[in-house]
Design a protein around this motif. Structure first.
Motif, PDB file in Angstrom:
ATOM      1  N   UNK A 102       0.767  -1.043   0.065  1.00 33.61           N
ATOM      2  CA  UNK A 102      -0.105  -0.229  -0.009  1.00 33.61           C
ATOM      3  C   UNK A 102       0.727   1.146   0.127  1.00 33.61           C
ATOM      4  N   UNK A 103       2.554   1.673   0.761  1.00 41.57           N
ATOM      5  CA  UNK A 103       2.797   1.750   0.926  1.00 41.57           C
ATOM      6  C   UNK A 103       3.664   2.760   0.233  1.00 41.57           C
ATOM      7  N   UNK A 104       4.364   1.712  -0.197  1.00 44.61           N
ATOM      8  CA  UNK A 104       5.851   1.694  -0.804  1.00 44.61           C
ATOM      9  C   UNK A 104       5.539   2.717  -2.514  1.00 44.61           C
ATOM     10  N   UNK A 105       4.463   1.807  -3.211  1.00 43.03           N
ATOM     11  CA  UNK A 105       4.746   2.719  -4.994  1.00 43.03           C
ATOM     12  C   UNK A 105       4.436   4.491  -4.184  1.00 43.03           C
TER      13      UNK A 105
ATOM     14  N   UNK B 124       4.645  -9.112 -10.789  1.00 39.76           N
ATOM     15  CA  UNK B 124       4.453  -8.958 -10.086  1.00 39.76           C
ATOM     16  C   UNK B 124       4.890  -8.032  -9.172  1.00 39.76           C
ATOM     17  N   UNK B 125       4.048  -6.391  -9.522  1.00 37.02           N
ATOM     18  CA  UNK B 125       4.899  -5.378  -9.138  1.00 37.02           C
ATOM     19  C   UNK B 125       3.918  -5.123  -8.722  1.00 37.02           C
ATOM     20  N   UNK B 126       2.967  -5.489  -8.790  1.00 38.84           N
ATOM     21  CA  UNK B 126       2.186  -5.001  -6.731  1.00 38.84           C
ATOM     22  C   UNK B 126       2.205  -2.876  -7.340  1.00 38.84           C
ATOM     23  N   UNK B 127       2.240  -2.457  -8.365  1.00 42.23           N
ATOM     24  CA  UNK B 127       2.725  -0.786  -8.051  1.00 42.23           C
ATOM     25  C   UNK B 127       2.023  -0.012  -8.842  1.00 42.23           C
ATOM     26  N   UNK B 128       1.466  -0.576  -9.273  1.00 39.86           N
ATOM     27  CA  UNK B 128       0.647   0.892 -10.570  1.00 39.86           C
ATOM     28  C   UNK B 128      -0.160   1.442  -9.851  1.00 39.86           C
ATOM     29  N   UNK B 129      -1.687   0.969  -9.043  1.00 39.56           N
ATOM     30  CA  UNK B 129      -2.442   1.364  -8.766  1.00 39.56           C
ATOM     31  C   UNK B 129      -1.800   2.729  -7.522  1.00 39.56           C
ATOM     32  N   UNK B 130      -1.226   1.697  -6.290  1.00 38.75           N
ATOM     33  CA  UNK B 130      -0.252   3.593  -5.214  1.00 38.75           C
ATOM     34  C   UNK B 130       0.276   4.631  -6.819  1.00 38.75           C
TER      35      UNK B 130
END
Lengths: 324, 249
Positions: A102-105, B124-130
């Motif tokens: 949740x936080x790192x991006x 598996x980046x799990x990052x685009x949304x944030x």
């Protein structure tokens, strides 16, 4: 230029994975010739607060504010970015759990820092900064270079050993600056699951598949889990049928876990299921079909009817417990 | 309310993963491409909301950053029921690059709810949304397992380690979702497939953008040793092995 670690707490106690992270960050700091700063957000007692020092942090920064009792992505990522800037951190480490994802991006964008999530080991090289991560949901690994000055990593859970060391950490308070925009979401209600081992935290997981035949047969799985201080899980068909809650679905589109021991009961081992559990250190498979693909992923196997074998396993575990 | 769904184009989850060019590139030979499983659940829930909230949701748009090769995946999303699609015409390099492109393409389009999957099943980046939420300067709620809409109010359930929370949010915002918002993805109907051909698929040209990471090489996991079989008549032996050999209990 320290390595900054976000050490998450749960009800005021640091999670085990926070100590895993500090141990990991300490090894990176050694490679880089620098120190580790741990950041704690929320209410943590002083006695607990100094604990990251026992895993290699030389400084612990504490941020407290009544508005921070629940995770608010904007506010938390703003705090982490402010602390990273004031400390001059050039590596920031999170866990690859719900919070880290949740936080790192958000921190990555705030600091224009390259993010690699799901890292499995220490950097293989510092210049260029190269780390290994899981890709294709555990079916392969990639080596990734981070090109920005600040680097952000989220560590796969259970992939680094916790190492205790001497504690000479100092504790400092930090007062972040907020804007109203940092508080645009609101937690209205919280449901806590108590008295159960968390699936993503568990060292042992007992999991059931369609071979269990029906929800009424889950008693032995729960009993074995309780005996082993394990979490319970299930395969996708089981949660889709509503035999078990979706939170227990383990596999490609459910939870990805990496316990020390995964006991698969009546699970055939479809490729999507294996993607979620293949990082377990040991896998035990119990299935009546000797061709089931789960046996290719397992370390130990029993070919037999799970409803007959499980009670015998429970007895054997009880005997072992009685002996030791 | 306008909803945007971020769609990633990924190999089918049963794909056998192989690499080429000295293990520096994924072997796309013979690969079937699909909508990333979480994104498909997001789209399914958005369409359910559109149908059940009596006109509260005006439009459901899907967006993808990719070359022309990804258009079949966007067409599939239109066939499932999205109203229109946007494709940012560039090869995706990393999550930062993709999120920046999406933010640039939609920042003036007035989407109230943007939904992204919690992960993509390829890198598996799990990052685009944030990242997208941060680029747009809007709140994000992550690990969302249910979304409900009543008028202009959105209520979300967020799963946390050890429980769940009910969350309210100001609009616009980004929801980063996991399984639970929907259970089974919708599949396109014959009529949906026919209609999808006529739905708008707008191509947007890329902007100047950085990638901050680079995938340089790949490895396959080491083959596992053969499974040690234990006699079902001697279950004790299994517990013994777990205790003395594996040392895990």
């Amino acid at each position: 230029m320290p390595v900054l670690v976000y050490t998450e707490n749960w009800d005021g106690k640091f999670k085990k994975l926070s100590f895993e992270l500090v141990s990991y960050a300490s090894e990176i700091a050694k490679m880089m010739g620098t120190s580790v700063t741990a950041l704690s957000i929320g209410n943590v007692e002083q006695n607990e607060l100094k604990k990251p020092g026992s895993y290699g942090a030389s400084k612990i920064i504490e941020v407290k504010d009544d508005r921070l009792n629940h995770l608010i992505n904007s506010a938390y990522s703003s705090i982490i970015s402010q602390v990273a800037e004031s400390e001059g951190a050039n590596v920031i480490v999170f866990s690859n759990n719900f919070t880290g994802k949740a936080l790192s991006p958000r921190v990555s964008v705030k600091l224009k820092a390259g993010l690699v999530s799901g890292v499995t080991a220490l950097p293989s090289n510092l210049d260029p900064f190269t780390v290994q991560k899981k890709v294709f949901t555990g079916k392969a690994f990639a080596n990734v270079v981070i090109k920005s000055d600040i680097k952000i990593l989220t560590l796969s859970q259970n992939s680094f050993e916790i190492i205790e060391t001497e504690n000479n950490a100092t504790i400092e308070a930090f007062t972040p600056e907020f804007t109203d925009n940092d508080f645009r979401t609101e937690v209205k209600d919280v449901t806590k699951v108590t008295g159960k081992v968390l699936l993503t935290d568990a060292e042992i997981v007992v999991s059931g598949g369609r071979g269990m035949k029906g929800p009424e047969n889950w008693k032995p799985i729960e009993e074995l889990a309780e005996l082993l201080v394990a979490a319970t899980a299930c395969s996708r068909p089981v949660s889709d049928e509503g035999w078990r809650p979706h939170e227990e679905h383990t596999g490609q589109t459910g939870k990805i876990i990496a316990p020390n021991l995964y006991i698969a009961c009546g699970i055939s081992g479809a490729i999507q299921h294996l993607a979620g559990v293949s990082s377990s250190k040991f896998i035990v498979a119990i299935n009546k079909d000797n061709d089931a693909p789960i046996f290719e992923a397992a370390d130990y196997g029993i070919i037999g009817d799970v409803n007959k074998v499980l009670p015998e396993i429970i007895e054997a575990v009880k005997e072992l417990k009685a002996e030791s | 309310m306008k909803i945007l769904i971020c769609i990633s184009n990924v190999p089918d989850t049963t794909t056998k993963i192989r690499f080429v060019n000295d293990n520096t590139a994924f072997d796309t030979n013979g690969v079937q491409w699909i909508i990333n499983p979480w994104d498909e659940l997001a789209l399914t829930r958005a369409l359910e909301l559109k149908e059940t909230t009596g006109g509260a949701i005006e439009k459901v748009t899907v967006i993808n950053v990719g070359t022309k090769d990804t258009e079949p995946t966007l067409r599939k999303a239109l066939a499932i029921g999205a109203d229109d699609a946007i494709r940012v015409n560039t090869e995706p390099k990393d999550a930062f690059f993709v999120a920046y492109h999406i933010s640039e393409a939609v920042k003036n389009e007035g989407y109230d709810m943007i939904i992204a999957g919690i992960d993509s099943s390829d890198y598996n980046g799990a990052a685009v949304g944030g990242m997208l939420a941060e680029f747009l300067g809007v709140p994000s709620v992550s690990s969302v397992s249910s979304i409900d809409v009543e008028g202009d109010n959105v209520s979300l359930k967020r799963e946390i380690d050890g429980g769940s929370e009910v969350i309210g949010t100001q609009l616009p915002f980004v929801a980063i979702i996991q399984k639970g918002v929907a259970i089974e993805p919708r599949i396109p109907s014959m009529r949906g497939i026919m209609m999808a051909r006529k739905k708008p698929l707008n191509v947007v040209e890329p902007v100047e953008a950085d990638a901050l990471t680079e995938f340089v090489s790949y490895e396959l996991p080491q083959a596992k040793a053969a499974c040690k079989m234990v006699d079902p008549e001697n279950v004790k032996e299994l517990i013994n092995l777990l205790h003395t050999e594996a040392k895990v209990i």
